[in-house]
Write a protein that holds these residues in place. Structure first.
Motif, PDB file in Angstrom:
ATOM      1  N   ASP A  67     -22.408  40.396  57.458  1.00 52.54           N
ATOM      2  CA  ASP A  67     -22.322  39.576  56.234  1.00 52.54           C
ATOM      3  C   ASP A  67     -22.366  40.432  54.965  1.00 52.54           C
ATOM      4  OD1 ASP A  67     -24.216  36.697  57.462  1.00 52.54           O
ATOM      5  OD2 ASP A  67     -22.069  37.165  57.498  1.00 52.54           O
ATOM      6  N   GLY A  68     -23.179  41.480  55.001  1.00 53.30           N
ATOM      7  CA  GLY A  68     -23.288  42.339  53.821  1.00 53.30           C
ATOM      8  C   GLY A  68     -21.970  43.001  53.463  1.00 53.30           C
ATOM      9  N   GLN A  97     -19.576  40.338  52.129  1.00 52.57           N
ATOM     10  CA  GLN A  97     -19.942  39.964  50.761  1.00 52.57           C
ATOM     11  C   GLN A  97     -19.545  41.070  49.784  1.00 52.57           C
ATOM     12  OE1 GLN A  97     -21.334  36.834  49.996  1.00 52.57           O
ATOM     13  NE2 GLN A  97     -20.755  37.474  47.922  1.00 52.57           N
ATOM     14  N   SER A  98     -19.753  42.310  50.199  1.00 46.96           N
ATOM     15  CA  SER A  98     -19.377  43.439  49.345  1.00 46.96           C
ATOM     16  C   SER A  98     -17.871  43.450  49.087  1.00 46.96           C
ATOM     17  CB  SER A  98     -19.801  44.756  49.986  1.00 46.96           C
ATOM     18  OG  SER A  98     -21.199  44.793  50.186  1.00 46.96           O
ATOM     19  N   ASP A 141     -17.059  40.816  46.560  1.00 45.10           N
ATOM     20  CA  ASP A 141     -17.527  41.177  45.222  1.00 45.10           C
ATOM     21  C   ASP A 141     -16.873  42.447  44.687  1.00 45.10           C
ATOM     22  OD1 ASP A 141     -20.913  40.047  46.019  1.00 45.10           O
ATOM     23  OD2 ASP A 141     -19.190  38.969  45.152  1.00 45.10           O
ATOM     24  N   GLY A 142     -15.940  43.002  45.428  1.00 45.67           N
ATOM     25  CA  GLY A 142     -15.232  44.179  44.931  1.00 45.67           C
ATOM     26  C   GLY A 142     -16.085  45.421  44.836  1.00 45.67           C
ATOM     27  N   GLU A 143     -17.036  45.542  45.730  1.00 47.35           N
ATOM     28  CA  GLU A 143     -17.973  46.651  45.655  1.00 47.35           C
ATOM     29  C   GLU A 143     -17.600  47.817  46.569  1.00 47.35           C
ATOM     30  OE1 GLU A 143     -20.808  47.224  43.910  1.00 47.35           O
ATOM     31  OE2 GLU A 143     -20.654  45.422  42.688  1.00 47.35           O
ATOM     32  N   HIS A 194     -17.070  33.275  53.058  1.00 51.07           N
ATOM     33  CA  HIS A 194     -17.805  33.980  52.003  1.00 51.07           C
ATOM     34  C   HIS A 194     -17.154  33.746  50.638  1.00 51.07           C
ATOM     35  CE1 HIS A 194     -21.000  36.454  53.880  1.00 51.07           C
ATOM     36  NE2 HIS A 194     -20.245  36.388  54.964  1.00 51.07           N
ATOM     37  N   ARG A 213     -17.773  30.206  49.508  1.00 49.79           N
ATOM     38  CA  ARG A 213     -19.182  30.017  49.135  1.00 49.79           C
ATOM     39  C   ARG A 213     -19.434  30.622  47.751  1.00 49.79           C
ATOM     40  NH1 ARG A 213     -21.397  32.432  53.340  1.00 49.79           N
ATOM     41  NH2 ARG A 213     -21.033  30.544  54.576  1.00 49.79           N
ATOM     42  N   SER A 214     -18.876  31.790  47.492  1.00 47.32           N
ATOM     43  CA  SER A 214     -19.049  32.420  46.177  1.00 47.32           C
ATOM     44  C   SER A 214     -18.480  31.536  45.069  1.00 47.32           C
ATOM     45  CB  SER A 214     -18.368  33.788  46.146  1.00 47.32           C
ATOM     46  OG  SER A 214     -19.053  34.714  46.967  1.00 47.32           O
ATOM     47  N   LEU A 224     -18.136  28.264  45.249  1.00 47.66           N
ATOM     48  CA  LEU A 224     -18.992  27.072  45.127  1.00 47.66           C
ATOM     49  C   LEU A 224     -20.212  27.371  44.280  1.00 47.66           C
ATOM     50  CD1 LEU A 224     -20.002  24.450  47.689  1.00 47.66           C
ATOM     51  CD2 LEU A 224     -21.803  25.807  46.656  1.00 47.66           C
ATOM     52  N   VAL A 225     -20.846  28.525  44.539  1.00 46.36           N
ATOM     53  CA  VAL A 225     -22.045  28.902  43.780  1.00 46.36           C
ATOM     54  C   VAL A 225     -21.688  29.053  42.309  1.00 46.36           C
ATOM     55  CG1 VAL A 225     -23.752  30.714  43.404  1.00 46.36           C
ATOM     56  CG2 VAL A 225     -23.204  29.984  45.736  1.00 46.36           C
ATOM     57  N   ARG A 226     -20.585  29.716  42.041  1.00 48.76           N
ATOM     58  CA  ARG A 226     -20.177  29.919  40.642  1.00 48.76           C
ATOM     59  C   ARG A 226     -19.930  28.586  39.957  1.00 48.76           C
ATOM     60  NH1 ARG A 226     -16.344  34.445  40.339  1.00 48.76           N
ATOM     61  NH2 ARG A 226     -18.366  35.394  40.678  1.00 48.76           N
ATOM     62  N   LEU A 269     -23.313  26.728  39.368  1.00 52.63           N
ATOM     63  CA  LEU A 269     -24.129  27.309  38.293  1.00 52.63           C
ATOM     64  C   LEU A 269     -23.509  27.070  36.932  1.00 52.63           C
ATOM     65  CD1 LEU A 269     -25.286  30.687  39.879  1.00 52.63           C
ATOM     66  CD2 LEU A 269     -26.667  28.660  39.422  1.00 52.63           C
ATOM     67  N   GLU A 328     -23.993  36.562  39.149  1.00 50.03           N
ATOM     68  CA  GLU A 328     -23.170  35.611  38.390  1.00 50.03           C
ATOM     69  C   GLU A 328     -22.946  36.069  36.965  1.00 50.03           C
ATOM     70  OE1 GLU A 328     -21.413  33.113  39.614  1.00 50.03           O
ATOM     71  OE2 GLU A 328     -22.187  33.915  41.510  1.00 50.03           O
ATOM     72  N   TYR A 340     -23.584  45.911  42.077  1.00 53.12           N
ATOM     73  CA  TYR A 340     -24.701  45.984  43.024  1.00 53.12           C
ATOM     74  C   TYR A 340     -25.735  47.029  42.611  1.00 53.12           C
ATOM     75  CZ  TYR A 340     -22.412  43.066  46.615  1.00 53.12           C
ATOM     76  OH  TYR A 340     -21.849  42.033  47.324  1.00 53.12           O
ATOM     77  N   THR A 344     -26.052  42.188  51.650  1.00 52.07           N
ATOM     78  CA  THR A 344     -26.678  41.331  52.660  1.00 52.07           C
ATOM     79  C   THR A 344     -27.591  40.296  52.017  1.00 52.07           C
ATOM     80  OG1 THR A 344     -26.632  43.159  54.230  1.00 52.07           O
ATOM     81  CG2 THR A 344     -28.110  41.335  54.735  1.00 52.07           C
ATOM     82  N   GLN A 368     -26.700  33.207  48.914  1.00 52.75           N
ATOM     83  CA  GLN A 368     -25.630  32.236  48.694  1.00 52.75           C
ATOM     84  C   GLN A 368     -25.598  31.194  49.808  1.00 52.75           C
ATOM     85  OE1 GLN A 368     -21.794  33.943  47.889  1.00 52.75           O
ATOM     86  NE2 GLN A 368     -22.397  34.619  45.859  1.00 52.75           N
TER      87      GLN A 368
END
Lengths: 255, 167
Positions: A6-7, A10-11, A14-16, A42, A45-46, A48-50, A53, B122, B127, B143, B149
Motif C-alpha cells: 500500500d505504501g 500511495q507513493s 502522490d508522485g513521490e 488508492h 480514495r485520494s 474522495l478524501v480531497r 475535506l 492535502e 513526504y 504507508t 485514508q
C-alpha cells in the motif's frame, strides 16, 4: 509474483517516486491486474478524501488576522525590521494605513512593521499625526519620522546616541516636527511624542518654528526646551547659527 | 520574500489546516497567529518552502500541546448535532450539513498523528516535509497515509450511509 504494498501504491499516486522506480512499478502494473485495480482504489480514495475535506474550508479574513498578529508581537521584542523593498538606506516606517497613504511617494503599504505606544491596547486608534519619512527625504544611512504636535506640544526622547556624536536641531517652517537618526534606529510614537532608540552617531531634529511647547531629551539630558514659544538650549556645547543649533554629545554620555 | 507576502501566502492554508485539525475556529486562529508571531519575533530566515514547513510544524506542535483537541471537536458535534427531520433548512442544505458532519466524524476517527499526516498531504506537502513536521520516518509516510485514508474513507462512508438510511 510479489504484489506492490500500500505504501508504494500511495507513493505512486502522490508522485513521490523517482523516474526509475516509477517505471519499474508501471511495468509491474502492466502485468498485474490485481495491483492495477488496487492502484485505482488508492486514486479514487485520494480523490474522495480531497473532495470531502474541501467541504471544510472556512473563510479567513487576512486583514483581521494581520492585525491580530501585530498586536500579539511583544513590544519589548519588536525588532528593527528593515522593509526589504526600500532600496534607499533609510528605514521607512508605517504608522497605520492612513498615515502611509498620507506620505507622498511612500513605498510602504499594508503591513505595519512597527507598532507604537499603546497600539496593542488601542487597536482602533491610529496616530495620524505621525508619518513615515519617505525614502527620498532621508539621506543614505538615516531613518526618520515626522510627527505633528499634539495640543501644540512636541516631545522627542532619544536614547542610544553615541558619545562624541552630534545633535543638530533646526527650526523649520511648517507644522510638523521630524527626527532623523541612524538606519539602525527604532522609533516609537504616540500623540505628539517620539521615542528613538539606538539613535547612532548623528541625530537631526526639525522643530516647527512657532511650536508652543517642545522638549528634546538625548540620553537623559534635556538639549532643547521651548515653553510658550521661547526656546532654551540647555544641552551641552550648544552652537547656534541662526535657525540651526548643533550640540556635541559628551563623552560617556551613551545611554 | 517579505513578511507581508509570506503571511498573505501561508496564513490561509495554515489556518485551514489548523481548523481541520482542531475543529475549533478560535483555536485554529490562535494557533495560526501564534505561529506567525513566533516567526516574526524569532526572525526565522529561509526560503519560502522551508518557512512554510516551519510554520506548519510549529502549529502542529502547538495543537498537540493544547488540551483536549479531540474533545473540542466532539463538543462541536454535540453542540451542533445533525438530526434528520429537525433542520428547518432546505433539503440540500440539510444534506450538506450531514456530509460535513460525516467529514468531522471521519477526521475524528483518526489518531492525531494520522490526522496531521492526512491534512498536511492535502496542503500539498511532500513526504519528506510531512515526515519532518510530524516526526516519522520519511519511508513510512506512504504507508501511514494509505492507512489514514482508508480509515477516513471507511468512517466517512459509514456515516453518510447512516444519515441516508435514517433520513
Amino acid at each position: 509474483m510479489n504484489h506492490l504494498d500500500d505504501g508504494t501504491l500511495q507513493s505512486l499516486v502522490d508522485g513521490e517516486l523517482g523516474g526509475d522506480e516509477s517505471r519499474a512499478i508501471e511495468s509491474h502494473l502492466d502485468d498485474c491486474p490485481a495491483c492495477a485495480e488496487r492502484l485505482g482504489s488508492h486514486r479514487a480514495r485520494s480523490l474522495l478524501v480531497r473532495g470531502a475535506l474541501a467541504l471544510v474550508d472556512p473563510p479567513v479574513s487576512l486583514d483581521a488576522a494581520r492585525q491580530a498578529v501585530l498586536h500579539r508581537v511583544s513590544p519589548s521584542r519588536r525588532p528593527a525590521y528593515r522593509i526589504p523593498w526600500a532600496r534607499a538606506a533609510a528605514l521607512v516606517l508605517l504608522f497605520g494605513g492612513a498615515a502611509a497613504a498620507a506620505v507622498p511617494g511612500s513605498p510602504v503599504r499594508g503591513w505595519i512593521e512597527r507598532s507604537f505606544g499603546d497600539a496593542a491596547s488601542e487597536p482602533a486608534a491610529l496616530d495620524v499625526g505621525a508619518a513615515a519619512i519617505a525614502a527620498e527625504e532621508a539621506v543614505p544611512g538615516e531613518a526618520g519620522i515626522r510627527i505633528a504636535p499634539a495640543d501644540g506640544r512636541v516631545e522627542i526622547q532619544v536614547t542610544g546616541a553615541v558619545s562624541g556624536g552630534e545633535v543638530v536641531v533646526s527650526l523649520v517652517e511648517g507644522p510638523q516636527a521630524a527626527v532623523f537618526a541612524g538606519d539602525e534606529a527604532s522609533f516609537r510614537s504616540r500623540s505628539g511624542t517620539v521615542e528613538v532608540s539606538r539613535a547612532g552617531a548623528t541625530v537631526r531634529v526639525e522643530l516647527p518654528r512657532g511650536v508652543a511647547d517642545a522638549r528634546l531629551e538625548v540620553n537623559g539630558i534635556v538639549y532643547v526646551r521651548s515653553l510658550r514659544g521661547r526656546l532654551e538650549t540647555p544641552g551641552p556645547g550648544a552652537d547656534r547659527d541662526g535657525d540651526r543649533i548643533t550640540f556635541r554629545i559628551p563623552e560617556g554620555g551613551d545611554r | 520574500m517579505d513578511f507581508t507576502s509570506l503571511f498573505d501566502q501561508f496564513y490561509p492554508p495554515l489556518f485551514r489546516y489548523c481548523y481541520r485539525l482542531t475543529g475549533d475556529r478560535d483555536q485554529a486562529e490562535d494557533v495560526s497567529q501564534e505561529a506567525f508571531v513566533r516567526l516574526y519575533e524569532r526572525k526565522v530566515e529561509g526560503e519560502p518552502p522551508a518557512l512554510r514547513v516551519w510554520l506548519f510544524k510549529v502549529a502542529t506542535h502547538l495543537v498537540r500541546d493544547q488540551v483536549k483537541t479531540r474533545d473540542n471537536r466532539l463538543r462541536l458535534l454535540t453542540r451542533n448535532p445533525v438530526r434528520p427531520g429537525e433542520l428547518p433548512a432546505p433539503d440540500r442544505e440539510a444534506e450538506r450539513a450531514e456530509t460535513v458532519a460525516a467529514v468531522w466524524q471521519a477526521l475524528d476517527a483518526l489518531d492525531p498523528r494520522d490526522r496531521q499526516l492526512l491534512l498536511m498531504k492535502e496542503e500539498g506537502f511532500r513526504y519528506q516535509e510531512i515526515a519532518d513536521a510530524v516526526g516519522v520516518a520519511p519511508g513510512s509516510v506512504g504507508t501511514l497515509l494509505a492507512r489514514a485514508q482508508q480509515r477516513f474513507e471507511k468512517t466517512y462512508l459509514t456515516q453518510r450511509e447512516a444519515h441516508e438510511s435514517s433520513g
